[in-house]
Design an enzyme around this catalytic site. Sequence first.
Site, short mmCIF file in Angstrom:
data_model
loop_
_atom_site.label_atom_id
_atom_site.label_comp_id
_atom_site.label_asym_id
_atom_site.label_seq_id
_atom_site.Cartn_x
_atom_site.Cartn_y
_atom_site.Cartn_z
N HIS A 23 -2.42 10.36 -6.52
CA HIS A 23 -2.27 8.96 -6.96
C HIS A 23 -2.96 8.80 -8.32
CE1 HIS A 23 -1.46 4.75 -6.36
NE2 HIS A 23 -2.72 4.40 -6.27
N ASP A 66 -6.64 -3.36 -4.51
CA ASP A 66 -5.83 -3.87 -3.38
C ASP A 66 -6.26 -3.23 -2.05
OD1 ASP A 66 -4.65 -1.68 -4.75
OD2 ASP A 66 -2.71 -2.00 -3.78
ZN LIG Z 1 -2.30 0.06 -3.50
ZN LIG Z 2 -3.52 2.56 -5.51
#
Ligand SMILES: [Zn+2]
Ligand SMILES: [Zn+2]
Length: 314
Positions: A185, A99
């Site tokens: 993340h 994304d």
């Molecule tokens: Zn993202």
């Molecule tokens: Zn991500």
Amino acid sequence: MPSRGCLISRRQFVASVSQAAIAERLRAQPAAHRTRLILLGTAGGPRPRLTRAAPSQVILVNGAAYVIDCGNGVAGQLVRAGVPLRSLRHIFITHQHSDHTADYGNLLLIAWTSGLQTRVDTWGPAPLEKMTRLFFEMNESDIRTRVADEGRVPLAPLVFSHERRSGGAVMKDGNLTVTCALVEHPPVAPAFAYRFDSADRSIVISGDTKPSEELVRLAHGADVLIHEALFPSAVDRLVAMLPNSAALKRSILSHHTPVEEAGRIAQEAGVKTLVLSHLIPAEDPEVSDEMWLNAARRYFKGRVVLGRDLLEVD
Ligand SMILES: [Zn+2]
Ligand SMILES: [Zn+2]
């Protein structure tokens, strides 16, 4: 106008009309700051949505465009925001999730077909250099044809990619000083947040992260913090129809920031404005604008802006 019976077409029509109206307003109004910030896409996740594009931002200073993240559709969103693609100067990638990267190469290629003739530097985690090289290789036929047939300058020599592994100073030019911090993340690493300091403004973009003390430090005293935001109680609805729902729910909850926590981080960092973006879920009628804003305000006492595509943050 599409027929009343065609709901999706009607929604698309309304969305495109309102986006055009926003872009028109952007062109008509002088920006309050010399350093401009426009949200290009505000949805979290790679699936295309009707009303929000994949996450991306552009900062504009003295005619140069600094694009942060390149989700699907980023070139089109720049055009809708009134930003000439040939003004592209730098690209910053926060992390290697599609994304944020799906249109990285496409932005370079489409900017070049739109008249780009000058240097572009790109910054982000590995394998950014390999992605750049292989993208040009994949599109070699089209690029070679356009150089010979349309008199364009060769594209590959314009692009300089720089891989980063750690936080710290990124680059500095006459417009901006850019620094970054490692955020969390998992399992994607490294993942970066970026800070942009100009003569008149400081802007921090969280990238994707769970609540991060490194980000609090990076964002200290900033004018604007764009922070990703998750509405946890809506995740079950978001994943319900997908074949990998259990694993996806676990992943989402493990490496993103609940909207209330984004507010806490903004408060701890002492920023003036918190912009909620990379919204998860991106389109859930049961999560209203007020619900996002009220959750962010639980801990943050400054100004909260709920991001929407093509919004210029003043
Ligand atoms: Zn993202
Ligand atoms: Zn991500």
